[in-house]
Design a protein around this motif. Structure first.
Motif, mmCIF file in Angstrom:
data_model
loop_
_atom_site.group_PDB
_atom_site.id
_atom_site.type_symbol
_atom_site.label_atom_id
_atom_site.label_comp_id
_atom_site.label_asym_id
_atom_site.label_seq_id
_atom_site.Cartn_x
_atom_site.Cartn_y
_atom_site.Cartn_z
ATOM 1 N N SER A 144 -23.362 -6.946 41.655
ATOM 2 C CA SER A 144 -23.719 -6.128 40.495
ATOM 3 C C SER A 144 -22.765 -4.953 40.291
ATOM 4 N N ASP A 145 -22.262 -4.353 41.398
ATOM 5 C CA ASP A 145 -21.385 -3.170 41.219
ATOM 6 C C ASP A 145 -19.931 -3.577 40.966
ATOM 7 N N TRP A 146 -19.486 -4.653 41.614
ATOM 8 C CA TRP A 146 -18.067 -5.026 41.516
ATOM 9 C C TRP A 146 -17.842 -6.344 40.757
ATOM 10 N N GLY A 147 -18.686 -7.348 41.046
ATOM 11 C CA GLY A 147 -18.402 -8.687 40.503
ATOM 12 C C GLY A 147 -17.371 -9.427 41.326
ATOM 13 N N CYS A 148 -17.107 -8.936 42.520
ATOM 14 C CA CYS A 148 -16.179 -9.645 43.415
ATOM 15 C C CYS A 148 -16.360 -9.114 44.829
ATOM 16 N N PHE A 149 -15.901 -9.898 45.810
ATOM 17 C CA PHE A 149 -15.988 -9.475 47.208
ATOM 18 C C PHE A 149 -15.056 -10.328 48.067
ATOM 19 N N MET A 150 -14.796 -9.830 49.283
ATOM 20 C CA MET A 150 -13.950 -10.561 50.231
ATOM 21 C C MET A 150 -14.876 -11.237 51.236
ATOM 22 N N VAL A 151 -14.690 -12.536 51.478
ATOM 23 C CA VAL A 151 -15.504 -13.216 52.494
ATOM 24 C C VAL A 151 -14.675 -13.366 53.768
ATOM 25 N N ILE A 152 -15.248 -12.898 54.876
ATOM 26 C CA ILE A 152 -14.566 -13.044 56.169
ATOM 27 C C ILE A 152 -15.356 -14.004 57.068
ATOM 28 N N LYS A 158 -27.369 -9.849 35.074
ATOM 29 C CA LYS A 158 -27.544 -8.937 36.224
ATOM 30 C C LYS A 158 -26.226 -8.886 37.000
ATOM 31 N N TYR A 159 -25.600 -10.039 37.182
ATOM 32 C CA TYR A 159 -24.278 -10.106 37.819
ATOM 33 C C TYR A 159 -23.279 -10.496 36.738
ATOM 34 N N LYS A 160 -22.313 -9.633 36.499
ATOM 35 C CA LYS A 160 -21.369 -9.904 35.397
ATOM 36 C C LYS A 160 -20.059 -10.469 35.912
ATOM 37 N N SER A 161 -19.499 -11.387 35.136
ATOM 38 C CA SER A 161 -18.195 -11.927 35.520
ATOM 39 C C SER A 161 -17.178 -10.787 35.492
ATOM 40 N N ILE A 162 -16.214 -10.875 36.399
ATOM 41 C CA ILE A 162 -15.275 -9.759 36.535
ATOM 42 C C ILE A 162 -13.978 -10.018 35.773
ATOM 43 N N ALA A 163 -13.527 -8.986 35.057
ATOM 44 C CA ALA A 163 -12.230 -9.089 34.362
ATOM 45 C C ALA A 163 -11.127 -8.943 35.407
ATOM 46 N N VAL A 219 -8.792 -14.247 54.520
ATOM 47 C CA VAL A 219 -9.915 -13.841 53.665
ATOM 48 C C VAL A 219 -9.981 -14.724 52.418
ATOM 49 N N LEU A 220 -11.200 -15.027 51.986
ATOM 50 C CA LEU A 220 -11.377 -15.686 50.684
ATOM 51 C C LEU A 220 -11.849 -14.611 49.722
ATOM 52 N N PHE A 221 -11.130 -14.470 48.633
ATOM 53 C CA PHE A 221 -11.539 -13.501 47.625
ATOM 54 C C PHE A 221 -12.450 -14.233 46.643
ATOM 55 N N VAL A 222 -13.641 -13.694 46.414
ATOM 56 C CA VAL A 222 -14.619 -14.399 45.580
ATOM 57 C C VAL A 222 -14.920 -13.571 44.323
ATOM 58 N N GLN A 223 -14.926 -14.242 43.189
ATOM 59 C CA GLN A 223 -15.214 -13.547 41.927
ATOM 60 C C GLN A 223 -16.454 -14.139 41.258
ATOM 61 N N VAL A 224 -17.264 -13.269 40.693
ATOM 62 C CA VAL A 224 -18.391 -13.713 39.869
ATOM 63 C C VAL A 224 -17.800 -14.214 38.548
ATOM 64 N N ALA A 225 -18.240 -15.406 38.134
ATOM 65 C CA ALA A 225 -17.701 -15.989 36.907
ATOM 66 C C ALA A 225 -18.803 -16.109 35.847
ATOM 67 N N ASP A 226 -18.411 -16.543 34.644
ATOM 68 C CA ASP A 226 -19.309 -16.478 33.488
ATOM 69 C C ASP A 226 -20.671 -17.154 33.685
ATOM 70 N N HIS A 227 -20.691 -18.306 34.383
ATOM 71 C CA HIS A 227 -21.978 -19.003 34.465
ATOM 72 C C HIS A 227 -22.966 -18.382 35.432
ATOM 73 N N LEU A 228 -22.484 -17.573 36.358
ATOM 74 C CA LEU A 228 -23.426 -16.801 37.167
ATOM 75 C C LEU A 228 -23.953 -15.635 36.317
ATOM 76 N N GLU A 229 -23.098 -15.113 35.483
ATOM 77 C CA GLU A 229 -23.555 -14.066 34.554
ATOM 78 C C GLU A 229 -24.659 -14.610 33.648
ATOM 79 N N ILE A 230 -24.445 -15.807 33.124
ATOM 80 C CA ILE A 230 -25.446 -16.398 32.219
ATOM 81 C C ILE A 230 -26.756 -16.651 32.969
#
Ligand SMILES: O=C(O)CCC(=O)C(=O)O
Ligand SMILES: [Fe+2]
Length: 361
Positions: free
Chosen positions: A83-91, A283-288, A267-278
């Motif tokens: 919700s705050d970033w729309g992305c995160f690093m997975v370790i 609540k979780y927005k896709s990240i620009a 690290v895998l960089f993970v981004q929230v995309a449009d269909h999770l936003e939908i």
């Protein structure tokens, strides 16, 4: 002086060049052809200093084998990250560093194939299961992107070029391991939304979900401040997982500023995309995000878009909407319709105006 240089004609005739890689290799020009000039759009918004804030880190082992307390803590962290970033690093995931290196090397071999051989895979349509191409398009009068790409459907059907040798085998394993990570994340994300753990996977018919394996190749650029690898955009799936070859260039937009993202090798960089936003009803927005280029080293990134199945109608989860303050903020459509509208340039504004509308109420 600088602008005069940018206007200097390229010594290579555009129609002879099929990729940015070939353009760079065919000339030692210190300027870029003018149709790559992206300057008016590039420096429009502030760039954050590296120390300002940092992308959240999610230890996936805690989701899989943590104590119930650790699990609920990490689900809370995941919720905040989405919700705050729309992305995160997975370790601590199972996409090993050696597998990622092999995948990057294999894509490099593909891009190194003679232009004639790559042409066999040139495609124009978003539904072509194997498609290579470039930002270069002499028929367009707007700026082009400093980037070549190869995209393959990896799931539910697996398609890859049959060269270079071992490409297919490595791509299969790499896509499968990334998918396993995403399956774990989608369960935790469902829970973080207060839904049953299989909710997102079921709603998206993820068993038949479209997984797109894409490599982006950004050759060194003599005038990096003028060109763009990929301009600001949002990804279309549920989640995107991304790695790169150790050369930075990715930026994400957070709190109205662009942040440089350096992705460590493991690290895998993970981004929230449009269909999770939908699905999450916003609540979780896709990240620009966008990709910049540089004049020192070729950058490669590999992005896997993990989406719903093509024919599933996607809409906000009923559990997250009501007739009062949480009205559905997105129109219903299948992922296939979404992709087709997006490709013809008709979707984003519609999607965006739906968001604007929901923000206005
Ligand atoms: O190169 C990158 O880091 C970003 C790539 C990207 O955004 C994409 O392939 O959609
Ligand atoms: Fe992207």
């Amino acid at each position: 002086m600088a602008s005069a240089m940018s206007m200097k004609a390229s010594p290579v005739h555009p129609s002879k060049i099929t990729t940015v890689k070939a353009l760079v290799e065919s000339t030692s020009s210190s300027s870029i052809p003018s149709f790559y000039n992206f300057t008016p759009y590039l420096r429009d918004e502030p760039i954050a200093s590296d120390a300002e804030d940092s992308v959240p880190i999610i230890d996936i082992t805690l989701l899989v084998s943590g104590t119930p307390e650790e699990q609920s803590q990490i689900i809370h962290q995941l919720s905040k990250a989405c919700s705050d970033w729309g992305c995160f690093m997975v370790i601590n995931h199972d996409v090993t560093e050696s597998l990622t290196k092999a995948m990057i090397a294999s894509f490099q071999e593909f891009f190194d194939l003679p232009e004639e051989e790559k042409k066999e895979y040139q495609g124009n349509h978003v539904m072509d299961p194997i498609r290579c191409g470039t930002g270069f398009n002499p028929s367009m009068d707007k700026a082009n992107y400093w980037r070549d790409f190869l995209k393959c459907f990896a799931h539910p059907e697996f398609h890859t070029p049959n060269k270079p040798a071992r490409f297919s085998e490595i791509a299969r394993e790499f896509s499968k391991r990334n998918r396993e990570v995403v399956i774990i994340l989608l369960k935790a994300i469902s829970k973080s939304l207060g839904l049953e753990e299989s909710y997102v996977a079921k709603a998206a018919n993820f068993e038949l979900g479209l997984q797109l394996l894409a490599a982006n190749y950004y050759p060194t650029c003599p005038e990096p401040e003028k060109a763009i690898g990929i301009p600001a955009h949002y990804d279309h799936g549920l989640l995107t997982t991304l790695v790169n070859n150790g050369v930075s260039g990715l930026q994400v937009k957070h709190n109205e500023k662009w942040f440089n993202v350096n992705i460590p090798a493991n690290v895998l960089f993970v981004q929230v995309a449009d269909h999770l936003e939908i699905l999450s009803n916003g609540k979780y927005k896709s990240i620009a995000h966008r990709a910049l280029v540089n004049n020192k080293a070729t950058r490669m990134s590999i992005a896997l878009a993990h989406g719903p199945s093509l024919d599933t109608v996607m809409r906000p989860a009923l559990e997250l909407v009501d007739n009062e303050s949480n009205q559905p903020a997105y129109v219903e459509m299948t992922y296939r319709e979404f992709l087709e509208l997006q490709q013809t340039g008709r979707l984003r504004s519609k999607f965006q105006s739906d968001i604007e509308q929901s923000r206005a109420v």
